[in-house]
Write an enzyme that holds these catalytic residues in place. Structure first.
Site, PDB file in Angstrom:
ATOM      1  N   ASP A  58     -46.677 -16.701  -0.120  1.00  0.00           N
ATOM      2  CA  ASP A  58     -47.648 -16.112  -1.089  1.00  0.00           C
ATOM      3  C   ASP A  58     -46.613 -14.906  -1.836  1.00  0.00           C
ATOM      4  OD1 ASP A  58     -49.468 -14.236  -2.238  1.00  0.00           O
ATOM      5  OD2 ASP A  58     -50.814 -14.948  -0.965  1.00  0.00           O
ATOM      6  N   SER A  99     -54.187 -14.486  -5.750  1.00  0.00           N
ATOM      7  CA  SER A  99     -54.144 -15.514  -4.710  1.00  0.00           C
ATOM      8  C   SER A  99     -55.333 -16.175  -4.424  1.00  0.00           C
ATOM      9  CB  SER A  99     -53.499 -14.693  -3.323  1.00  0.00           C
ATOM     10  OG  SER A  99     -52.393 -14.519  -3.424  1.00  0.00           O
ATOM     11  N   ASP A 150     -58.598 -14.219   4.666  1.00  0.00           N
ATOM     12  CA  ASP A 150     -57.794 -13.674   3.504  1.00  0.00           C
ATOM     13  C   ASP A 150     -57.579 -15.021   2.173  1.00  0.00           C
ATOM     14  OD1 ASP A 150     -56.789 -11.614   1.700  1.00  0.00           O
ATOM     15  OD2 ASP A 150     -54.923 -12.426   1.999  1.00  0.00           O
ATOM     16  N   THR A 152     -55.780 -16.861   0.459  1.00  0.00           N
ATOM     17  CA  THR A 152     -55.032 -18.312   0.397  1.00  0.00           C
ATOM     18  C   THR A 152     -55.488 -19.225   1.398  1.00  0.00           C
ATOM     19  OG1 THR A 152     -52.977 -17.029  -0.156  1.00  0.00           O
ATOM     20  CG2 THR A 152     -52.678 -19.252   0.458  1.00  0.00           C
ATOM     21  N   GLU A 268     -49.251 -20.729   5.561  1.00  0.00           N
ATOM     22  CA  GLU A 268     -48.877 -19.737   4.396  1.00  0.00           C
ATOM     23  C   GLU A 268     -48.030 -18.564   5.198  1.00  0.00           C
ATOM     24  OE1 GLU A 268     -51.957 -16.787   3.655  1.00  0.00           O
ATOM     25  OE2 GLU A 268     -51.090 -16.270   1.874  1.00  0.00           O
ATOM     26  N   ASP A 273     -46.022 -11.690  -0.026  1.00  0.00           N
ATOM     27  CA  ASP A 273     -46.718 -11.006  -1.117  1.00  0.00           C
ATOM     28  C   ASP A 273     -46.794  -9.657  -0.941  1.00  0.00           C
ATOM     29  OD1 ASP A 273     -48.585 -11.241  -3.512  1.00  0.00           O
ATOM     30  OD2 ASP A 273     -49.948 -10.394  -1.964  1.00  0.00           O
ATOM     31  N   HIS A 316     -48.133 -17.616  -6.436  1.00  0.00           N
ATOM     32  CA  HIS A 316     -47.510 -16.881  -7.806  1.00  0.00           C
ATOM     33  C   HIS A 316     -46.253 -16.083  -7.695  1.00  0.00           C
ATOM     34  CE1 HIS A 316     -49.353 -13.436  -5.527  1.00  0.00           C
ATOM     35  NE2 HIS A 316     -50.355 -14.459  -5.391  1.00  0.00           N
TER      36      HIS A 316
HETATM   37 MG    MG Z   1     -52.306 -15.046   0.489  1.00  0.00          MG
HETATM   38 ZN    ZN Z   2     -50.665 -10.285  -4.171  1.00  0.00          ZN
END
Ligand code: MG
Ligand code: ZN
Length: 390
Positions: A58, A99, A150, A152, A268, A273, A316
């Protein structure tokens, strides 16, 4: 079927095996030059793909990864991938995705609004590649170092126009039929505003629910959920240790028992992130190196299990990371260069950016993931390779 490609890494593709190295090089260049964002793979793989391990870092852009490569004391596993592509990450509503929309694109092949989970821009539910794999008889799994509710991981099992509705997202695990999930988020299952205990409801459906990884090595079969924290797991700096690599090892061991139909596993590296939002280079690099341990386990599994595709990408870029030269500003920790005119990790935002992110592909069908791809192309190609019905 093992062989060494011109890049020095192993792959299992029969079609590639028959090609001369120069032709492969020419093909790669052609694909890079001509391929845009269509959903149709350019070449066919004549070996069936059985297992897919889809790893999402992430917020992990190219500069984040190279910062980790510079800091790593050994070559990163991700550099073993012989096929590399680029992914456009924009959502249906913004050049800069969140996300939720990015996860939905990677899970379902459809762009949606920022904030939406597993639904299109009008709020209609979308079937994810995990759900399609489940229906087709594959075993399925999710691992996250954040809460499993969350954005993702949620995008692979849940449907909600608002990512903040994490208690409702947790309810979708009851109908997902996912065979294995490991991550945080216990409070959304057990300490809910409606008083329900979803862990007990999952147990009634046949799930084993655990709170540590300790009993996994002796666990042999049955759907399983492991809720390792109330919310997100500790960061690497807070002492998460080897939870992600251990979870990955146990997940591939358990899911690969489905030798008839294979498996789909999403893993993940959630907190890359988080660290990038905090503009904390040391924390970010530690999270990436931890994520790379999971990549290594996935690639090692592919080496010994022909028909396994390992895909590594990001949803991203977070932080607008650049690596300029500046000998006066030393922001690295102990593992970092401390002298000379070396690259430094710099952030340009506390948020996400529109930058493209890399795709690394390894194993069976990996050659399908080169060139410039849209985030929605990835699940379409995975579904094509696994021959999943809609
Ligand atoms: Mg995530
Ligand atoms: Zn973020």
């Amino acid at each position: 079927m093992k062989e060494t490609s011109i890049f020095g890494a192993k792959n299992y593709s029969n079609s590639v095996k028959r090609m001369k190295p120069l032709f492969i090089l020419a093909l790669s260049i052609t694909l890079c030059a001509c391929q845009s964002t269509s959903n149709t793979p350019q070449t066919s793989t004549d070996q069936p793909i059985k297992n897919v391990i889809f790893l999402i870092g992430d917020g992990m852009g190219l500069s984040q990864l190279y910062a980790a490569m510079m800091a790593s004391e050994q070559p990163m596993a991700i550099s073993r991938a012989p096929y590399v592509g680029l992914q456009v990450t924009r959502s249906a509503t913004s050049d800069v995705t969140d996300s939720a929309a990015a996860g939905t694109a990677l899970a379902t092949g459809t762009k949606t609004r920022n904030g939406s989970i597993g639904v299109d821009s009008l709020g209609h539910p979308l079937r994810s590649i995990l759900q399609r794999a489940e229906t087709a008889g594959l075993s399925t799994g999710l691992i996250a170092t954040h809460s499993v509710t969350d954005a993702t991981p949620a995008a692979f099992v849940a449907h909600n126009p608002d990512r903040a509705q994490e208690e409702a997202i947790a309810e979708d695990f009851l109908t997902s039929d996912v065979d294995l999930f490991i991550g945080g988020g216990r409070q959304r299952f057990e300490h809910r505003t409606d008083g329900r205990n979803l862990s007990n409801e999952l147990r009634n459906k046949g799930y084993h629910i655990f709170y540590t990884l300790d009993s996994l090595p002796s666990f042999e079969q049955g759907p399983i959920g492991v809720l390792l924290a109330d919310d997100k797991l500790p960061s690497m700096q807070q002492g998460r240790g080897d939870l992600l690599p251990r979870a990955t090892q146990e997940a591939v061991r358990l899911l690969s028992k489905n030798t008839e139909h294979g498996f789909f596993l999403m893993i993940e590296g959630s907190q890359i992130d988080v660290a990038a939002h905090h503009n904390d280079a040391d924390a970010m690099i530690q999270e990436i190196l931890d994520f790379d341990h999971a990549v290594r386990i996935a690639m090692d599994f592919a080496d010994t299990h022909p028909g396994t595709l390992v895909l590594v990408t990001a949803d991203h870029e977070t932080g607008g990371v650049t690596l300029p030269s500046d000998s006066n500003i030393i922001k690295f920790g102990k593992a970092q260069p401390t002298e000379g005119n070396r690259a430094q990790t710099r952030f340009s935002t506390k948020g996400h950016t529109a930058s493209m992110v890399p795709i690394y592909a390894y194993g069976a069908g990996a050659e399908q993931f080169t060139g410039l791809l849209d985030n929605t192309d990835l699940p379409h190609r995975i579904a094509h390779l696994l021959q999943l019905p809609q």
